[in-house]
Design a protein around this motif. Structure first.
Motif: not given
Length: 245
Positions: A11-12, A37-38, A60, A64
């Motif tokens: 999750d970003d 984070g991505d 993200m 994504d």
């Protein structure tokens, strides 16, 4: 000693990642092995930590969640593995993305504001191969997504929509019991529910589900539910079954 289910959280938003990890790590059988984070970072960390389940955000940067999910499930399928299972994190604002996530191979999806107990249950569910998370809610959301896709495509909304004939040949390969399994999956029954309804063991149900997925060329149980709606076998909002579709 309890077998650990190894989870990667992607999750970003760092606060969300940490919150999800705290919920998971509180359980004796769940452990967060990495956070990304991505989608691109998630792919790298999967190679490094080999998780059993990935919690995947859709929106993200860099890569994504849809692209990352497709790459994860494709790699697993090519290698003959059943892990990691991908559990997509979504919001009702992401409805247009849900079918894409399912087609990419996601085993299920949850709303980001879901109850912590359901999150924990969902991780365990996809780990054991029971891909429909919260079956009743999943069915409703899938119906809404199929309707949305048809409207965007300029088709008449179901039940007037014509069934997708692309699946006719594959569906014809299913045995009577496999067809029955597909119908009840689409109506929201979990493996445990199916076993009780059909008076068979969960192991037998899993075998039938595996055969359905193999014959339809799918990678997850929830994909089979989408096919059932797209092919017109089960129509949104209706209880009837149409095997002549």
């Amino acid at each position: 000693m309890t077998e650990q289910i190894r989870v990667l959280v992607a999750d970003d938003q760092g606060v969300i990642r940490m919150g999800l990890a705290m919920i998971l790590d509180h359980e004796p059988d769940l452990t967060t092995v990495a956070q990304a984070g991505d989608g691109e970072e998630a792919l790298r960390l999967i190679e490094q930590y080999d998780p059993d389940v990935v919690l995947m955000d859709i929106r993200m940067p860099v890569m994504d969640g849809l692209v990352a999910t497709e790459r994860i499930t494709r790699a697993a399928k090519e290698s003959g593995r059943h892990r990691p299972a991908v559990l997509v994190l979504t919001t009702f604002d992401d409805e247009a993305y849900v079918l894409s996530a399912v087609r990419a191979g996601a085993s299920g999806f949850l709303l980001k504001d879901t109850d912590p107990d359901l999150l924990v249950s969902a991780v365990r569910a996809v780990h054991r191969g029971d891909s429909l998370v919260d079956p009743a809610s999943t069915r409703v959301l899938l119906e809404r997504c199929v309707e949305l896709e048809r409207r965007v495509g300029g088709e008449e909304p179901a039940p007037a929509a014509l069934p997708d004939a692309r699946w006719a040949g594959a569906l014809a390969q299913l045995s009577d019991r496999e067809r029955e399994i597909l119908v009840w999956m689409a109506r929201g029954l979990s493996n445990r529910d199916l076993a009780a309804k059909l008076f068979v063991s969960e192991t037998t149900v899993k075998t039938h589900v595996s055969n359905v997925l193999s014959k339809l060329g799918l990678s997850s149980r929830v994909q089979a539910v989408v096919v059932a709606y797209e092919a017109g076998v089960v129509r949104p909002g209706e209880a009837d079954v149409n095997w002549d579709a």
